[in-house]
Design an enzyme around this catalytic site. Structure first.
Site, PDB file in Angstrom:
ATOM      1  N   ARG A  11      54.425 -65.567 -12.602  1.00  0.00           N
ATOM      2  CA  ARG A  11      54.032 -65.340 -13.969  1.00  0.00           C
ATOM      3  C   ARG A  11      52.632 -64.932 -14.160  1.00  0.00           C
ATOM      4  O   ARG A  11      51.838 -63.991 -13.631  1.00  0.00           O
ATOM      5  CB  ARG A  11      54.344 -66.056 -14.906  1.00  0.00           C
ATOM      6  CG  ARG A  11      54.391 -65.550 -16.541  1.00  0.00           C
ATOM      7  CD  ARG A  11      53.171 -65.428 -17.192  1.00  0.00           C
ATOM      8  NE  ARG A  11      52.536 -66.863 -17.389  1.00  0.00           N
ATOM      9  CZ  ARG A  11      51.161 -66.909 -17.924  1.00  0.00           C
ATOM     10  NH1 ARG A  11      50.581 -65.793 -18.619  1.00  0.00           N
ATOM     11  NH2 ARG A  11      50.640 -67.967 -18.286  1.00  0.00           N
ATOM     12  N   ASP A  12      51.545 -66.174 -14.114  1.00  0.00           N
ATOM     13  CA  ASP A  12      50.144 -66.106 -14.201  1.00  0.00           C
ATOM     14  C   ASP A  12      49.483 -65.489 -12.790  1.00  0.00           C
ATOM     15  O   ASP A  12      48.732 -64.778 -12.799  1.00  0.00           O
ATOM     16  CB  ASP A  12      49.569 -67.269 -14.625  1.00  0.00           C
ATOM     17  CG  ASP A  12      48.116 -67.075 -15.138  1.00  0.00           C
ATOM     18  OD1 ASP A  12      47.715 -66.079 -15.329  1.00  0.00           O
ATOM     19  OD2 ASP A  12      47.570 -68.197 -15.443  1.00  0.00           O
TER      20      ASP A  12
ATOM     21  N   CYS B 178      43.910 -63.786 -16.274  1.00  0.00           N
ATOM     22  CA  CYS B 178      44.479 -62.983 -17.403  1.00  0.00           C
ATOM     23  C   CYS B 178      43.821 -61.641 -17.601  1.00  0.00           C
ATOM     24  O   CYS B 178      42.735 -61.334 -17.788  1.00  0.00           O
ATOM     25  CB  CYS B 178      44.157 -63.781 -18.566  1.00  0.00           C
ATOM     26  SG  CYS B 178      44.504 -63.155 -20.025  1.00  0.00           S
TER      27      CYS B 178
ATOM     28  N   HIS C 144      41.931 -72.801 -14.039  1.00  0.00           N
ATOM     29  CA  HIS C 144      41.661 -71.546 -13.129  1.00  0.00           C
ATOM     30  C   HIS C 144      40.097 -72.023 -12.295  1.00  0.00           C
ATOM     31  O   HIS C 144      39.579 -72.931 -12.617  1.00  0.00           O
ATOM     32  CB  HIS C 144      41.267 -70.245 -14.101  1.00  0.00           C
ATOM     33  CG  HIS C 144      42.435 -69.713 -14.607  1.00  0.00           C
ATOM     34  ND1 HIS C 144      42.828 -68.491 -14.070  1.00  0.00           N
ATOM     35  CD2 HIS C 144      43.332 -70.031 -15.391  1.00  0.00           C
ATOM     36  CE1 HIS C 144      44.192 -68.223 -14.799  1.00  0.00           C
ATOM     37  NE2 HIS C 144      44.389 -69.089 -15.473  1.00  0.00           N
TER      38      HIS C 144
END
Length: 304
Positions: free
Chosen positions: A12-13, A237, A206
């Site tokens: 996902r990320d 993001c 992060h």
């Protein structure tokens, strides 16, 4: 310090900024290789609009292709009750209901202000529970916002204490930009643990400023029991200027040493990471992966 539960968020990320849609078959292979290596939890996709986040376009197909036992270890990113409905219909049972603490980022990321997201959460919780699943309260930009700067911790605590977020099994505190430092992370996790309803605390970090592992360890020391990472430090993001890759799963594991993590499982993860990065054309950001490929042959963690 007890080792935290690692959730690998590569699918996902990790994939969001790559711009490439991996075939469902390849995503299934990644899921099964991660689980076989011993990784206990995964984030496998998102209900974000595919025209905005193309790598997530086949998330529903991936969910439908996995077994119930596999899905029990998998989480799906959602931002609206309708997202929960769609993911549950495909077979998902674990939902990460995510919105930003800062209005500016929530509008950029989800298209609405934070209050609107909070107001919709009771319906998302109801739908998740009706499906026999669990839902997390995920707070992006819990430390800093790319548009508004530092985020007031009081705003995080107010959301965590809002009765409309009751029913979430966990609370995820996301250092979306990777700008937090260990003191900040420790203070916020401690405040959430001491002043908000009892929930499992998850830290999502992060590594933009090189603090990914340090922040993760600070979160765990303060009470977080689940932490997020991505293979090779992939990720970021698309709606947060300045955000770079997630803290590398390999680095977190090498630092925290859960019981299942062995030189053999590291070798399995290194092989998977290298294949995936080559396919995506992405650089490796994991220091542990670099170490595993060193020539220090007397060290048992070196992958030969």
């Amino acid at each position: 310090m007890t080792a935290p539960l690692l959730r690998d968020v590569t699918l996902r990320d990790g994939l969001q900024l790559t711009g490439k849609v991996l075939p469902v078959e390849q995503k299934i292979d990644v899921v099964r290789r991660l689980l076989a290596a011993g990784v206990p939890a995964l984030e496998i996709g998102s209900m974000a609009r595919p025209d905005l986040v193309a790598p997530m376009a086949n998330s529903l197909e991936l969910i439908a292709a996995l077994t119930p036992d596999e899905l029990a270890k998998c989480w799906v990113w959602v931002a609206t009750p309708r997202h929960v409905e769609k993911a549950a219909a495909a077979g998902a049972r674990n939902f990460q209901y995510c919105f930003s603490v800062s209005d500016a980022h929530n509008k950029a990321n989800i298209g609405r202000d934070t209050e609107t997201s909070v107001a919709a959460m009771p319906e998302a919780i109801r739908l998740a529970h009706e499906a026999g699943g669990e839902i997390q309260l995920c707070l992006a930009t819990a430390f800093t916002c790319p548009f508004d700067g530092p985020v007031d911790p009081g705003r995080v605590l107010a959301i965590a204490n809002d009765p409309r977020t009751d029913g979430a099994a966990d609370i995820v505190l996301a250092d979306t930009l990777g700008q937090a430092h260990p003191g900040q992370v420790s203070a916020l996790v401690t405040a959430v643990r001491e002043t908000t309803p009892p929930r499992r605390i998850v830290f999502h970090g992060h590594d933009t400023w090189g603090m990914g592992v340090a922040n993760t360890l600070a979160a765990v020391a303060a009470g977080a029991t689940m932490v997020d990472g991505a293979l090779g430090g992939l990720g970021g993001c698309p709606f947060a200027p300045g955000a770079s890759g997630n803290t590398a799963s390999e680095d977190i594991l090498f630092a925290t040493r859960p019981d299942w993590f062995t030189p053999v499982s590291l070798a399995d993860l290194v092989g998977l990471t290298e294949e995936l990065l080559a396919e995506l054309g992405e650089p490796n950001r994991s220091r542990a992966l670099e170490g595993a490929r060193s020539e220090a042959d007397a060290f048992e963690w070196v992958v030969r």
